[in-house]
Scaffold this active site. Structure first.
Site, short mmCIF file in Angstrom:
data_model
loop_
_atom_site.label_atom_id
_atom_site.label_comp_id
_atom_site.label_asym_id
_atom_site.label_seq_id
_atom_site.Cartn_x
_atom_site.Cartn_y
_atom_site.Cartn_z
N ASP A 1 5.31 19.29 5.34
CA ASP A 1 5.25 19.80 3.98
C ASP A 1 5.56 21.29 3.98
O ASP A 1 5.30 21.98 4.98
CB ASP A 1 3.87 19.55 3.37
CG ASP A 1 3.86 19.62 1.85
OD1 ASP A 1 4.02 18.57 1.21
OD2 ASP A 1 3.74 20.73 1.31
N THR B 1 9.85 13.11 -7.58
CA THR B 1 11.04 13.01 -8.43
C THR B 1 10.59 13.12 -9.88
O THR B 1 10.55 12.12 -10.61
CB THR B 1 11.78 11.67 -8.20
OG1 THR B 1 10.85 10.58 -8.34
CG2 THR B 1 12.41 11.63 -6.81
N ARG C 1 -1.96 2.81 -6.66
CA ARG C 1 -2.63 3.29 -7.86
C ARG C 1 -3.54 4.45 -7.49
O ARG C 1 -4.36 4.32 -6.57
CB ARG C 1 -3.46 2.17 -8.49
CG ARG C 1 -2.66 0.95 -8.95
CD ARG C 1 -3.60 -0.21 -9.25
NE ARG C 1 -4.30 -0.64 -8.04
CZ ARG C 1 -5.31 -1.50 -8.04
NH1 ARG C 1 -5.74 -2.01 -9.17
NH2 ARG C 1 -5.89 -1.86 -6.90
N LYS D 1 10.54 -1.21 -8.14
CA LYS D 1 9.49 -0.24 -8.48
C LYS D 1 9.47 0.04 -9.98
O LYS D 1 8.40 0.02 -10.62
CB LYS D 1 9.74 1.05 -7.70
CG LYS D 1 8.94 2.25 -8.17
CD LYS D 1 7.46 2.10 -7.93
CE LYS D 1 6.74 3.40 -8.29
NZ LYS D 1 5.30 3.33 -8.03
N CYS E 1 3.05 8.05 -12.79
CA CYS E 1 4.01 6.96 -12.61
C CYS E 1 4.51 6.34 -13.91
O CYS E 1 5.70 6.39 -14.20
CB CYS E 1 3.40 5.88 -11.72
SG CYS E 1 3.21 6.37 -9.99
N LYS F 1 6.60 8.66 -16.38
CA LYS F 1 7.84 9.11 -15.75
C LYS F 1 8.78 7.94 -15.49
O LYS F 1 9.99 8.03 -15.77
CB LYS F 1 7.52 9.82 -14.43
CG LYS F 1 8.74 10.28 -13.64
CD LYS F 1 8.34 11.00 -12.37
CE LYS F 1 7.81 10.08 -11.30
NZ LYS F 1 8.88 9.25 -10.68
N ARG G 1 -2.03 14.64 -14.99
CA ARG G 1 -0.66 14.51 -15.49
C ARG G 1 -0.57 13.41 -16.55
O ARG G 1 -0.96 12.28 -16.31
CB ARG G 1 0.30 14.22 -14.33
CG ARG G 1 0.60 15.43 -13.47
CD ARG G 1 1.46 15.07 -12.27
NE ARG G 1 0.74 14.28 -11.28
CZ ARG G 1 1.28 13.87 -10.13
NH1 ARG G 1 2.54 14.14 -9.85
NH2 ARG G 1 0.54 13.17 -9.28
#
EC number: 1.1.1.22
Length: 426
Positions: free
Chosen positions: A30, A84, A154, A208, A264, A267, A330
Protein backbone atom coordinates in the site's frame (compact mmCIF):
# COMPACT_ATOMS: atom_id res chain seq x y z
CA UNK A 1 1.90 -20.03 -2.15
CA UNK A 2 3.53 -16.62 -2.00
CA UNK A 3 0.95 -13.93 -2.67
CA UNK A 4 1.13 -10.13 -2.90
CA UNK A 5 -1.98 -7.97 -2.48
CA UNK A 6 -2.04 -4.46 -3.91
CA UNK A 7 -4.30 -2.15 -1.89
CA UNK A 8 -5.21 -2.33 1.79
CA UNK A 9 -8.77 -1.07 1.95
CA UNK A 10 -11.73 -3.20 3.04
CA UNK A 11 -11.25 -5.78 0.30
CA UNK A 12 -7.46 -5.88 0.20
CA UNK A 13 -6.95 -6.06 3.96
CA UNK A 14 -9.62 -8.72 4.43
CA UNK A 15 -8.30 -10.77 1.51
CA UNK A 16 -4.70 -10.52 2.73
CA UNK A 17 -5.58 -11.57 6.27
CA UNK A 18 -7.83 -14.44 5.16
CA UNK A 19 -5.30 -15.72 2.61
CA UNK A 20 -2.70 -15.73 5.37
CA UNK A 21 -5.15 -17.71 7.53
CA UNK A 22 -5.35 -20.27 4.70
CA UNK A 23 -1.60 -20.81 5.05
CA UNK A 24 -0.31 -18.65 2.21
CA UNK A 25 2.65 -16.31 2.68
CA UNK A 26 1.11 -12.90 2.01
CA UNK A 27 2.62 -9.46 1.47
CA UNK A 28 0.26 -6.48 1.51
CA UNK A 29 1.42 -3.48 -0.54
CA UNK A 30 0.00 0.00 0.00
CA UNK A 31 1.15 3.57 -0.63
CA UNK A 32 -0.02 4.73 2.81
CA UNK A 33 2.82 4.26 5.30
CA UNK A 34 0.43 4.55 8.27
CA UNK A 35 -1.68 1.69 6.92
CA UNK A 36 1.45 -0.41 6.35
CA UNK A 37 2.64 0.28 9.90
CA UNK A 38 -0.78 -0.62 11.26
CA UNK A 39 -0.82 -3.96 9.42
CA UNK A 40 2.69 -4.85 10.53
CA UNK A 41 1.65 -4.10 14.11
CA UNK A 42 -1.26 -6.50 13.75
CA UNK A 43 -3.86 -3.74 13.89
CA UNK A 44 -6.68 -3.31 11.36
CA UNK A 45 -6.82 0.12 9.67
CA UNK A 46 -10.61 -0.35 9.35
CA UNK A 47 -13.38 -1.55 11.64
CA UNK A 48 -14.33 -5.06 10.59
CA UNK A 49 -15.36 -7.82 13.02
CA UNK A 50 -12.80 -10.61 13.22
CA UNK A 51 -10.12 -8.78 11.27
CA UNK A 52 -8.04 -7.66 14.27
CA UNK A 53 -7.83 -11.25 15.48
CA UNK A 54 -6.54 -12.48 12.11
CA UNK A 55 -3.99 -9.67 11.86
CA UNK A 56 -2.78 -10.27 15.41
CA UNK A 57 -2.36 -13.96 14.62
CA UNK A 58 -0.46 -13.54 11.35
CA UNK A 59 1.34 -10.16 11.36
CA UNK A 60 5.07 -10.76 11.19
CA UNK A 61 4.47 -14.36 10.16
CA UNK A 62 2.32 -15.26 7.18
CA UNK A 63 1.43 -11.59 6.70
CA UNK A 64 3.70 -8.62 6.23
CA UNK A 65 3.12 -5.19 4.71
CA UNK A 66 5.27 -2.79 2.71
CA UNK A 67 5.18 0.18 0.36
CA UNK A 68 7.78 -1.46 -1.89
CA UNK A 69 6.66 -3.09 -5.15
CA UNK A 70 10.09 -4.71 -5.25
CA UNK A 71 8.76 -7.69 -3.31
CA UNK A 72 6.28 -8.58 -6.08
CA UNK A 73 8.72 -10.72 -8.19
CA UNK A 74 9.31 -12.86 -5.11
CA UNK A 75 5.62 -13.84 -5.07
CA UNK A 76 3.73 -16.24 -7.33
CA UNK A 77 0.46 -14.32 -7.56
CA UNK A 78 -0.56 -10.67 -7.20
CA UNK A 79 -4.10 -9.70 -6.30
CA UNK A 80 -5.12 -6.19 -7.35
CA UNK A 81 -7.61 -4.85 -4.79
CA UNK A 82 -7.59 -1.15 -5.63
CA UNK A 83 -10.47 1.29 -5.38
CA UNK A 84 -12.55 2.12 -8.46
CA UNK A 85 -14.66 5.04 -7.20
CA UNK A 86 -17.42 6.75 -9.15
CA UNK A 87 -16.79 9.68 -11.45
CA UNK A 88 -19.35 12.51 -11.50
CA UNK A 89 -21.03 10.89 -14.52
CA UNK A 90 -21.39 7.57 -12.68
CA UNK A 91 -18.68 5.69 -14.57
CA UNK A 92 -15.81 4.10 -12.65
CA UNK A 93 -12.53 5.92 -12.06
CA UNK A 94 -9.73 3.57 -13.12
CA UNK A 95 -6.73 5.87 -12.64
CA UNK A 96 -5.72 4.24 -9.34
CA UNK A 97 -5.71 0.72 -10.71
CA UNK A 98 -4.07 1.89 -13.96
CA UNK A 99 -1.20 3.44 -11.98
CA UNK A 100 -0.85 0.27 -9.93
CA UNK A 101 -0.82 -1.82 -13.13
CA UNK A 102 2.09 0.22 -14.46
CA UNK A 103 4.02 -0.16 -11.19
CA UNK A 104 3.23 -3.87 -11.17
CA UNK A 105 4.47 -4.26 -14.73
CA UNK A 106 7.71 -2.50 -13.89
CA UNK A 107 8.17 -4.74 -10.85
CA UNK A 108 7.75 -8.04 -12.74
CA UNK A 109 9.71 -6.96 -15.83
CA UNK A 110 12.57 -9.41 -16.25
CA UNK A 111 11.15 -11.94 -13.81
CA UNK A 112 12.37 -15.34 -15.07
CA UNK A 113 8.99 -17.03 -14.52
CA UNK A 114 5.46 -16.10 -15.60
CA UNK A 115 3.67 -13.99 -13.02
CA UNK A 116 -0.04 -14.43 -12.26
CA UNK A 117 -2.11 -11.23 -11.83
CA UNK A 118 -5.60 -11.51 -10.35
CA UNK A 119 -7.90 -8.48 -10.55
CA UNK A 120 -10.15 -8.32 -7.48
CA UNK A 121 -11.27 -4.71 -7.97
CA UNK A 122 -14.78 -4.14 -9.28
CA UNK A 123 -14.48 -3.12 -12.94
CA UNK A 124 -16.91 -3.09 -15.87
CA UNK A 125 -16.59 -5.81 -18.52
CA UNK A 126 -13.56 -5.36 -20.73
CA UNK A 127 -11.51 -3.36 -18.20
CA UNK A 128 -9.23 -6.22 -17.15
CA UNK A 129 -8.30 -7.08 -20.74
CA UNK A 130 -8.42 -3.63 -22.36
CA UNK A 131 -7.22 -1.30 -19.61
CA UNK A 132 -5.28 -3.17 -16.93
CA UNK A 133 -3.47 -5.84 -18.97
CA UNK A 134 -2.07 -3.40 -21.59
CA UNK A 135 -0.54 -1.22 -18.85
CA UNK A 136 1.15 -4.20 -17.28
CA UNK A 137 2.35 -5.33 -20.71
CA UNK A 138 3.77 -1.89 -21.55
CA UNK A 139 6.32 -2.37 -18.78
CA UNK A 140 6.61 -6.13 -18.41
CA UNK A 141 6.03 -7.47 -21.89
CA UNK A 142 3.62 -10.35 -22.46
CA UNK A 143 5.03 -12.92 -20.03
CA UNK A 144 2.27 -12.76 -17.42
CA UNK A 145 -1.16 -14.28 -16.88
CA UNK A 146 -4.18 -12.17 -15.93
CA UNK A 147 -7.49 -13.27 -14.48
CA UNK A 148 -10.51 -11.89 -12.63
CA UNK A 149 -11.73 -12.92 -9.16
CA UNK A 150 -14.56 -10.61 -7.99
CA UNK A 151 -15.25 -10.22 -4.30
CA UNK A 152 -18.61 -10.63 -2.59
CA UNK A 153 -17.71 -9.31 0.85
CA UNK A 154 -20.26 -7.46 2.97
CA UNK A 155 -18.83 -4.83 5.27
CA UNK A 156 -19.52 -5.90 8.82
CA UNK A 157 -19.22 -9.60 7.92
CA UNK A 158 -16.37 -9.56 5.38
CA UNK A 159 -14.17 -12.06 7.21
CA UNK A 160 -17.02 -14.55 7.52
CA UNK A 161 -17.99 -13.98 3.88
CA UNK A 162 -14.43 -14.79 2.75
CA UNK A 163 -14.15 -17.85 4.95
CA UNK A 164 -17.66 -19.19 4.27
CA UNK A 165 -18.49 -17.95 0.75
CA UNK A 166 -21.67 -18.66 -1.19
CA UNK A 167 -19.51 -18.85 -4.29
CA UNK A 168 -16.00 -18.29 -5.61
CA UNK A 169 -15.85 -16.91 -9.14
CA UNK A 170 -12.68 -17.60 -11.14
CA UNK A 171 -12.55 -15.71 -14.43
CA UNK A 172 -9.74 -16.70 -16.78
CA UNK A 173 -8.99 -17.37 -20.42
CA UNK A 174 -6.15 -19.91 -20.09
CA UNK A 175 -5.78 -23.24 -18.31
CA UNK A 176 -2.65 -22.00 -16.56
CA UNK A 177 -4.44 -19.02 -15.03
CA UNK A 178 -7.34 -21.20 -13.88
CA UNK A 179 -5.00 -23.75 -12.32
CA UNK A 180 -3.17 -21.05 -10.37
CA UNK A 181 -6.39 -19.60 -8.99
CA UNK A 182 -7.62 -23.06 -8.04
CA UNK A 183 -4.40 -23.56 -6.09
CA UNK A 184 -4.92 -20.28 -4.22
CA UNK A 185 -8.38 -21.29 -3.06
CA UNK A 186 -7.77 -25.05 -2.68
CA UNK A 187 -7.29 -24.84 1.14
CA UNK A 188 -10.63 -23.02 1.44
CA UNK A 189 -12.54 -25.27 -0.96
CA UNK A 190 -11.18 -28.34 0.85
CA UNK A 191 -12.56 -27.01 4.15
CA UNK A 192 -15.86 -25.41 3.13
CA UNK A 193 -18.50 -26.71 0.76
CA UNK A 194 -19.02 -23.88 -1.72
CA UNK A 195 -19.79 -23.25 -5.36
CA UNK A 196 -16.75 -22.65 -7.56
CA UNK A 197 -17.73 -20.91 -10.79
CA UNK A 198 -15.14 -20.98 -13.56
CA UNK A 199 -15.89 -18.57 -16.36
CA UNK A 200 -14.38 -16.04 -18.73
CA UNK A 201 -12.87 -12.76 -17.56
CA UNK A 202 -15.69 -10.54 -18.85
CA UNK A 203 -18.32 -12.83 -17.38
CA UNK A 204 -16.57 -12.66 -14.01
CA UNK A 205 -16.50 -8.86 -14.18
CA UNK A 206 -20.21 -8.78 -14.98
CA UNK A 207 -21.19 -11.27 -12.27
CA UNK A 208 -20.13 -8.80 -9.60
CA UNK A 209 -22.28 -6.00 -11.02
CA UNK A 210 -25.23 -8.31 -11.65
CA UNK A 211 -25.01 -9.64 -8.11
CA UNK A 212 -25.20 -6.19 -6.53
CA UNK A 213 -27.81 -4.90 -8.97
CA UNK A 214 -30.17 -7.78 -8.15
CA UNK A 215 -29.72 -7.29 -4.40
CA UNK A 216 -30.24 -3.53 -4.69
CA UNK A 217 -33.35 -4.12 -6.80
CA UNK A 218 -34.70 -6.54 -4.19
CA UNK A 219 -34.31 -3.91 -1.45
CA UNK A 220 -35.85 -1.13 -3.52
CA UNK A 221 -38.73 -3.36 -4.58
CA UNK A 222 -39.56 -4.11 -0.94
CA UNK A 223 -39.16 -0.46 0.01
CA UNK A 224 -41.66 0.48 -2.68
CA UNK A 225 -44.05 -2.19 -1.41
CA UNK A 226 -43.44 -0.99 2.14
CA UNK A 227 -44.36 2.56 1.15
CA UNK A 228 -47.63 1.28 -0.30
CA UNK A 229 -48.24 -0.85 2.79
CA UNK A 230 -47.97 2.20 5.02
CA UNK A 231 -50.67 4.00 3.05
CA UNK A 232 -53.01 1.05 3.63
CA UNK A 233 -52.06 0.53 7.27
CA UNK A 234 -50.52 -2.83 6.44
CA UNK A 235 -47.55 -4.30 8.35
CA UNK A 236 -44.87 -4.52 5.65
CA UNK A 237 -42.74 -6.89 7.71
CA UNK A 238 -45.53 -9.45 7.99
CA UNK A 239 -45.90 -9.20 4.24
CA UNK A 240 -42.13 -9.67 3.80
CA UNK A 241 -42.10 -12.70 6.08
CA UNK A 242 -44.73 -14.41 3.95
CA UNK A 243 -43.21 -13.38 0.62
CA UNK A 244 -39.80 -14.59 1.80
CA UNK A 245 -41.14 -18.12 2.26
CA UNK A 246 -41.27 -18.43 -1.52
CA UNK A 247 -38.15 -20.39 -2.47
CA UNK A 248 -37.80 -18.30 -5.60
CA UNK A 249 -37.47 -15.12 -3.51
CA UNK A 250 -36.09 -15.83 -0.03
CA UNK A 251 -36.34 -13.63 3.08
CA UNK A 252 -32.93 -11.93 2.88
CA UNK A 253 -32.89 -8.27 1.79
CA UNK A 254 -36.67 -7.88 2.24
CA UNK A 255 -36.58 -5.60 5.31
CA UNK A 256 -38.05 -2.34 4.10
CA UNK A 257 -36.62 0.89 5.44
CA UNK A 258 -34.51 3.91 4.65
CA UNK A 259 -32.52 2.25 1.88
CA UNK A 260 -29.07 1.03 0.94
CA UNK A 261 -25.75 2.83 0.96
CA UNK A 262 -22.09 1.94 1.36
CA UNK A 263 -19.19 1.52 -1.01
CA UNK A 264 -20.71 -1.11 -3.33
CA UNK A 265 -24.41 -0.86 -4.13
CA UNK A 266 -24.53 2.88 -5.01
CA UNK A 267 -21.29 2.81 -6.99
CA UNK A 268 -21.88 -0.49 -8.75
CA UNK A 269 -25.50 0.08 -9.75
CA UNK A 270 -24.65 3.56 -11.05
CA UNK A 271 -21.63 2.21 -12.93
CA UNK A 272 -23.76 -0.50 -14.54
CA UNK A 273 -26.36 2.08 -15.58
CA UNK A 274 -23.66 4.30 -17.09
CA UNK A 275 -21.95 1.39 -18.84
CA UNK A 276 -25.26 0.21 -20.30
CA UNK A 277 -25.98 3.64 -21.74
CA UNK A 278 -22.49 3.80 -23.21
CA UNK A 279 -23.31 0.74 -25.32
CA UNK A 280 -26.73 2.07 -26.29
CA UNK A 281 -29.05 0.33 -23.81
CA UNK A 282 -31.50 2.22 -21.57
CA UNK A 283 -31.60 0.43 -18.17
CA UNK A 284 -34.93 1.86 -17.01
CA UNK A 285 -35.45 -0.72 -14.25
CA UNK A 286 -32.10 0.09 -12.66
CA UNK A 287 -32.94 3.80 -12.89
CA UNK A 288 -36.07 3.07 -10.87
CA UNK A 289 -34.08 1.04 -8.32
CA UNK A 290 -31.90 4.09 -7.65
CA UNK A 291 -34.84 6.49 -7.64
CA UNK A 292 -36.71 4.52 -4.97
CA UNK A 293 -33.57 4.36 -2.83
CA UNK A 294 -32.99 8.09 -3.07
CA UNK A 295 -36.51 9.01 -1.99
CA UNK A 296 -36.52 6.92 1.20
CA UNK A 297 -34.59 9.46 3.34
CA UNK A 298 -36.88 12.22 2.04
CA UNK A 299 -39.92 10.19 3.13
CA UNK A 300 -38.41 9.82 6.57
CA UNK A 301 -38.03 13.60 6.84
CA UNK A 302 -41.58 14.12 5.57
CA UNK A 303 -42.89 11.85 8.34
CA UNK A 304 -41.04 14.00 10.86
CA UNK A 305 -42.60 17.14 9.37
CA UNK A 306 -46.07 15.67 9.93
CA UNK A 307 -45.52 15.65 13.68
CA UNK A 308 -43.27 18.56 14.56
CA UNK A 309 -41.40 21.62 13.35
CA UNK A 310 -37.74 21.03 14.16
CA UNK A 311 -36.58 24.56 13.39
CA UNK A 312 -34.19 25.62 16.20
CA UNK A 313 -34.82 22.27 17.90
CA UNK A 314 -32.36 19.55 18.90
CA UNK A 315 -32.75 16.39 16.80
CA UNK A 316 -30.86 13.15 17.45
CA UNK A 317 -29.66 11.06 14.52
CA UNK A 318 -29.02 7.53 15.80
CA UNK A 319 -26.74 5.60 13.48
CA UNK A 320 -24.21 7.19 11.14
CA UNK A 321 -22.61 4.16 9.47
CA UNK A 322 -24.33 2.91 6.33
CA UNK A 323 -24.95 -0.42 8.10
CA UNK A 324 -24.19 -1.98 11.49
CA UNK A 325 -20.86 -3.69 12.02
CA UNK A 326 -18.80 -1.10 10.14
CA UNK A 327 -17.48 2.44 10.56
CA UNK A 328 -17.99 3.18 6.85
CA UNK A 329 -20.20 6.21 6.17
CA UNK A 330 -19.93 6.23 2.38
CA UNK A 331 -23.40 6.88 0.94
CA UNK A 332 -24.88 6.41 4.41
CA UNK A 333 -28.57 7.25 4.54
CA UNK A 334 -27.69 9.40 7.56
CA UNK A 335 -26.06 11.93 5.22
CA UNK A 336 -29.25 13.09 3.42
CA UNK A 337 -31.10 12.89 6.76
CA UNK A 338 -28.58 15.25 8.39
CA UNK A 339 -28.64 17.56 5.37
CA UNK A 340 -32.44 17.65 5.42
CA UNK A 341 -32.55 18.41 9.14
CA UNK A 342 -30.08 21.25 8.76
CA UNK A 343 -32.13 22.69 5.90
CA UNK A 344 -35.06 22.74 8.34
CA UNK A 345 -33.00 24.69 10.87
CA UNK A 346 -32.55 21.84 13.35
CA UNK A 347 -29.61 21.51 15.69
CA UNK A 348 -28.34 18.02 14.83
CA UNK A 349 -26.60 15.70 17.27
CA UNK A 350 -25.31 12.43 15.88
CA UNK A 351 -24.39 9.17 17.56
CA UNK A 352 -22.91 5.92 16.31
CA UNK A 353 -21.00 3.20 18.19
CA UNK A 354 -18.01 3.29 15.79
CA UNK A 355 -18.57 5.68 12.87
CA UNK A 356 -18.51 9.09 14.58
CA UNK A 357 -14.95 9.84 13.51
CA UNK A 358 -15.65 9.22 9.84
CA UNK A 359 -18.90 11.20 9.84
CA UNK A 360 -17.15 14.08 11.62
CA UNK A 361 -14.98 14.46 8.51
CA UNK A 362 -18.17 14.97 6.48
CA UNK A 363 -20.02 17.16 9.01
CA UNK A 364 -17.40 18.72 11.32
CA UNK A 365 -19.78 21.38 12.65
CA UNK A 366 -22.60 19.27 14.09
CA UNK A 367 -22.63 17.89 17.63
CA UNK A 368 -21.64 14.28 18.31
CA UNK A 369 -22.70 12.39 21.43
CA UNK A 370 -20.86 9.69 23.31
CA UNK A 371 -23.97 7.55 23.76
CA UNK A 372 -27.50 7.23 22.45
CA UNK A 373 -28.87 8.53 25.75
CA UNK A 374 -26.68 11.61 25.53
CA UNK A 375 -27.88 12.25 21.99
CA UNK A 376 -31.53 11.94 23.07
CA UNK A 377 -31.09 14.27 26.05
CA UNK A 378 -33.36 17.27 25.44
CA UNK A 379 -34.06 16.31 21.82
CA UNK A 380 -37.37 17.21 20.23
CA UNK A 381 -37.11 14.26 17.86
CA UNK A 382 -34.97 11.24 17.02
CA UNK A 383 -34.24 9.73 13.62
CA UNK A 384 -33.12 6.08 13.78
CA UNK A 385 -31.08 5.41 10.65
CA UNK A 386 -28.79 2.40 11.30
CA UNK A 387 -29.99 -0.85 12.88
CA UNK A 388 -27.39 -1.20 15.63
CA UNK A 389 -28.61 -3.72 18.22
CA UNK A 390 -28.20 -1.22 21.05
CA UNK A 391 -30.99 0.92 19.59
CA UNK A 392 -33.42 -1.96 20.06
CA UNK A 393 -32.56 -1.98 23.76
CA UNK A 394 -33.21 1.74 24.32
CA UNK A 395 -35.88 2.24 26.95
CA UNK A 396 -35.67 4.91 29.65
CA UNK A 397 -33.30 6.87 27.41
CA UNK A 398 -36.32 8.12 25.44
CA UNK A 399 -37.62 9.79 28.61
CA UNK A 400 -34.70 12.22 28.29
CA UNK A 401 -36.28 13.71 25.17
CA UNK A 402 -38.11 17.03 25.34
CA UNK A 403 -40.82 15.83 22.94
CA UNK A 404 -40.72 12.09 22.25
CA UNK A 405 -41.11 12.03 18.45
CA UNK A 406 -39.23 9.06 17.01
CA UNK A 407 -39.02 8.22 13.31
CA UNK A 408 -37.60 4.72 12.93
CA UNK A 409 -36.05 4.02 9.55
CA UNK A 410 -35.09 0.40 10.32
CA UNK A 411 -37.83 -1.02 12.58
CA UNK A 412 -35.24 -1.52 15.30
CA UNK A 413 -36.76 0.41 18.23
CA UNK A 414 -38.52 -1.90 20.72
CA UNK A 415 -40.06 0.66 23.07
CA UNK A 416 -42.94 2.54 21.48
CA UNK A 417 -45.23 3.35 24.39
CA UNK A 418 -45.13 6.96 25.44
CA UNK A 419 -43.59 7.97 22.11
CA UNK A 420 -44.95 9.57 18.98
CA UNK A 421 -43.54 6.68 16.98
CA UNK A 422 -43.47 6.53 13.18
CA UNK A 423 -42.12 3.62 11.20
CA UNK A 424 -40.94 4.55 7.72
CA UNK A 425 -42.76 1.86 5.76
CA UNK A 426 -45.15 0.25 8.26
Amino acid sequence: MKISVLGSGYVGTTAAACLAELGHEVTAIDIDEEVVASLNAGEAPIHEPGLDELLTAHAGGNLTATIDYGVVPETDVTFMALATPSKPDGSIETSIIESAATSLGEAIAGKPSTHQVVVKSTVVPGTTENVIAPRIADAAGEDFEISMNPEFLREGSAVMDFQEPDKIVLGAETDRARETMRAVYEPLVARVATNVVETGIREAEMIKYANNAVLAAKISTMNEIGNICKEYGVDAYEVADAVGLDSRIGRAFLDSGVGWGGSCFPKDVTALITAAREVGYDPSLLDAVVEVNEKQPRRMLELLDEHTDVGDERVAVLGLAFKPGTDDVRESRAIPIIEGLRERGASVVGYDPVATGNMRKRFPDIEYAGSAGEALDGAAAAMVVTEWDEFAALDDEFDRMADPVVVDGRRIVSRRDGLVYEGLTW
